[in-house]
Enzyme design. Structure first.
Site, PDB file in Angstrom:
ATOM      1  N   THR A 181       0.867  -1.182   0.000  1.00  0.00           N
ATOM      2  CA  THR A 181       0.000   0.000   0.000  1.00  0.00           C
ATOM      3  C   THR A 181       0.897   1.224   0.000  1.00  0.00           C
ATOM      4  O   THR A 181       2.116   1.115   0.149  1.00  0.00           O
ATOM      5  CB  THR A 181      -0.880   0.036   1.279  1.00  0.00           C
ATOM      6  OG1 THR A 181      -0.037   0.321   2.408  1.00  0.00           O
ATOM      7  CG2 THR A 181      -1.618  -1.265   1.498  1.00  0.00           C
ATOM      8  N   ASP A 182       0.295   2.378  -0.152  1.00  0.00           N
ATOM      9  CA  ASP A 182       1.113   3.601  -0.145  1.00  0.00           C
ATOM     10  C   ASP A 182       1.842   3.763   1.192  1.00  0.00           C
ATOM     11  O   ASP A 182       2.982   4.215   1.242  1.00  0.00           O
ATOM     12  CB  ASP A 182       0.231   4.831  -0.399  1.00  0.00           C
ATOM     13  CG  ASP A 182      -0.231   4.878  -1.853  1.00  0.00           C
ATOM     14  OD1 ASP A 182       0.370   4.147  -2.683  1.00  0.00           O
ATOM     15  OD2 ASP A 182      -1.197   5.606  -2.145  1.00  0.00           O
ATOM     16  N   CYS A 183       1.160   3.358   2.265  1.00  0.00           N
ATOM     17  CA  CYS A 183       1.781   3.523   3.579  1.00  0.00           C
ATOM     18  C   CYS A 183       2.618   2.317   3.991  1.00  0.00           C
ATOM     19  O   CYS A 183       3.463   2.417   4.879  1.00  0.00           O
ATOM     20  CB  CYS A 183       0.722   3.841   4.635  1.00  0.00           C
ATOM     21  SG  CYS A 183      -0.737   2.798   4.541  1.00  0.00           S
ATOM     22  N   TYR A 184       2.372   1.174   3.377  1.00  0.00           N
ATOM     23  CA  TYR A 184       3.153  -0.054   3.656  1.00  0.00           C
ATOM     24  C   TYR A 184       3.610  -0.637   2.320  1.00  0.00           C
ATOM     25  O   TYR A 184       3.010  -1.580   1.810  1.00  0.00           O
ATOM     26  CB  TYR A 184       2.299  -1.083   4.408  1.00  0.00           C
ATOM     27  CG  TYR A 184       1.924  -0.703   5.816  1.00  0.00           C
ATOM     28  CD1 TYR A 184       2.860  -0.790   6.843  1.00  0.00           C
ATOM     29  CD2 TYR A 184       0.628  -0.292   6.126  1.00  0.00           C
ATOM     30  CE1 TYR A 184       2.512  -0.455   8.144  1.00  0.00           C
ATOM     31  CE2 TYR A 184       0.280   0.041   7.423  1.00  0.00           C
ATOM     32  CZ  TYR A 184       1.228  -0.035   8.431  1.00  0.00           C
ATOM     33  OH  TYR A 184       0.887   0.289   9.714  1.00  0.00           O
ATOM     34  N   PRO A 185       4.663  -0.081   1.729  1.00  0.00           N
ATOM     35  CA  PRO A 185       5.006  -0.466   0.366  1.00  0.00           C
ATOM     36  C   PRO A 185       5.610  -1.872   0.199  1.00  0.00           C
ATOM     37  O   PRO A 185       5.517  -2.450  -0.886  1.00  0.00           O
ATOM     38  CB  PRO A 185       6.022   0.596  -0.051  1.00  0.00           C
ATOM     39  CG  PRO A 185       6.545   1.182   1.212  1.00  0.00           C
ATOM     40  CD  PRO A 185       5.476   1.042   2.227  1.00  0.00           C
TER      41      PRO A 185
END
Lengths: 140, 384
Positions: free
Chosen positions: B129-133
């Site tokens: 995800t954008d926060c957990y790449p």
């Protein structure tokens, strides 16, 4: 003299065959039946201890095989990793000769090597898998 | 009339004056002195059990990597853990099997290895995800490098359980161990007169928030356990005639010991976890003295056919089960335990020592366990 412990598996057609009588009469063996599961028209199993001259035992084994009866000789000894045992008792339930027992009042597992058939049933019954055969069973 | 309160008992523990005995010792004390006198003599009765409890597992927080990952699928030593919670939290269940070793190794073994301080292989995947790449991670964890690790067992300490046998013509492999054909044996699995909930059958003292001994450390009853079934038929002494109450327990995995947590494999069934639990019972009054004096001869369960071939059921006392033989259809059938009396006694003794030394104080539960008579729901098969 030689003593062996063996598991004999009879096909349904051989369940009525008087094998023990023949082993005593023709091969002069002392036969001790340790466990038996014999039912008409079903595969039968006998766990026996045979005592006699080495040659007579070898000849008897050849005769047994010749009758289409499968003979599985138990070799080796059972070892227990005692320090890992929790004394739950699961192995005692399958031990046909009561070599493994848990008894009142202390409920510790006891193992009587003399009584052990080395049949190996306890190995898979032990939930902690801490029972082992020191030598592999050989089949004859 | 109450004889003493939990607060008074704790004061006596701190003064080093508390009289603490095990549930087995209490049997003789009550027999010799009567319950009324025994209630004045004894402050605490300790119980213990060490049996296979499938509904067990642990939550672990692994800490964040750089760049971070929101783990969606998680494996510990090739055993899948549930990752459908926050980014680096997972729940490893005792009965989940290894994807490489099958039934020889499972979640229970991961838990035992973790407690033993061994390195555990962690592999996790994510969609990123954008926060957990990060999309995958392979590393090792152990009890010193993770954040929290706590055992949370949805169902432990079953208050009684049916014994198993097998009416069929073949050996069956079950969670009640190997059952031999034609009623060849009977297995049973509670610690009987030492078992926690059989010594407080109506849950007068054990409730939510009760401090317990679990796995070698101190933990708590967090809730009623799953399948808690207080409505089970009761004997005149209050004990249930078969399975009844259960406890959900929680405790710090990092402080546990492999002396009291052991992984197990039941042949052709799967993996499970032996959990050691001990619960102290405050002797508040004559009734609790009487309840904790219950002995195997007065505790009953039923023997059931685990082959599913018949609806066979036979009542039996724990005294009979523990004698080594029971009689079924006029045949002498050998019995064997599956839960360890040796370890149950060790736990009850250890807890007794800890309380005597003032290392373990009793708790008043925040809320009692349900005692309603509604029985368990069945899962209807509704098709599809």
């Amino acid at each position: 003299m030689k003593k062996i412990k063996a598991n004999l598996t009879f096909p349904p057609s051989k369940v009525t065959f008087p094998l023990m009588t023949l082993l005593v009469r023709e091969y002069s063996l002392e036969v001790n039946i340790l466990n038996a599961d014999v039912r008409l028209n079903k595969t039968g199993k006998l766990v026996v201890e045979l005592l006699g001259d080495e040659k007579n035992i070898d000849d008897a084994l050849e005769f047994i095989e010749g009758q289409g009866i499968k003979c599985h000789i138990f070799n080796g000894t059972l070892s227990i990793q005692e320090e890992k045992c929790i004394h739950c008792g699961a192995c005692t339930t399958v031990c046909p000769s009561h070599a493994l027992q848990i008894e009142q009042p202390d409920f510790y597992l006891t193992f009587n090597k003399e009584k052990c058939l080395v049949c190996g049933l306890c190995i898979k019954a032990c939930p902690l898998r801490i029972l082992h055969l020191d030598h592999r069973e050989s089949e004859e | 009339m109450p004889v003493k309160t939990i607060e008074e008992i704790n004061e006596r523990i701190l003064e080093g004056k508390a009289v603490v005995v095990t549930a087995e010792e209490m049997i003789d004390i009550v027999e010799e002195n009567g319950a009324k006198k025994a209630a004045k003599m004894v402050d605490v009765v300790t119980t213990g059990t060490f049996g296979a409890m499938c509904s067990s597992g642990a939550f672990i927080n692994f800490g964040h990597s750089d760049p971070p990952i929101r783990m969606t699928r998680v494996w510990l030593n090739d055993v899948m853990a549930y990752g459908g919670i926050a980014a680096v939290d997972a729940y490893i269940g005792a009965t989940e099997l290894s994807e490489s070793q099958g039934m020889q190794y499972g979640g229970a073994h991961v838990i035992e290895d973790f407690i033993a301080g061994k390195d555990i292989k962690l592999y996790a995947e994510s969609y990123g995800t954008d926060c957990y790449p990060r999309k995958s991670i392979a590393t090792t964890i152990n009890k010193n490098n993770v954040n929290q690790a706590f055992m949370f067992n949805p169902r432990n300490c079953y208050q009684n359980y049916p014994a198993g046998t097998n009416s069929s013509d073949r050996t069956i492999y079950t969670y009640m161990g190997t059952l031999l054909p034609e009623f060849g044996n009977v297995t049973y699995c509670t610690s009987g007169q030492l078992s926690p909930l059989l010594n407080d059958p109506e849950y007068r003292t054990i409730g939510i928030g009760t401090r317990v001994f679990i796995g070698g450390t101190h933990g708590y009853v967090s809730f009623q356990g799953t399948q808690h079934d207080p409505g089970q038929v009761r004997m005149p002494n209050g004990t249930p005639a078969s399975s009844a109450g259960t406890l959900a327990l929680i405790g710090d995995l990092k402080k546990m010991s492999t002396d009291f947590i052991r992984a197990a494999t039941y042949e052709k069934y799967g993996t499970t976890l032996f959990v050691g639990v001990g619960i102290p019972i405050p002797i508040l009054d004559e009734d609790m003295a009487m309840k904790t004096a219950v002995s195997d001869k007065d505790i009953y369960t039923n023997i059931v056919d685990k082959s599913g071939k018949t609806s066979f059921s036979q009542a039996v006392s724990y005294q009979e089960l523990r004698s080594g033989y029971v009689t079924i259809n006029n045949k002498k059938v050998p019995t064997s335990p599956l839960s360890s009396t040796v370890k149950a006694r060790e736990i009850a003794d250890l807890l007794k020592t800890q309380i005597k030394k003032g290392e373990f104080l009793l708790t008043k539960s925040a809320e009692g366990l349900p005692t309603d008579k509604k029985r368990l729901n069945k899962l209807e098969v509704r098709g599809y």
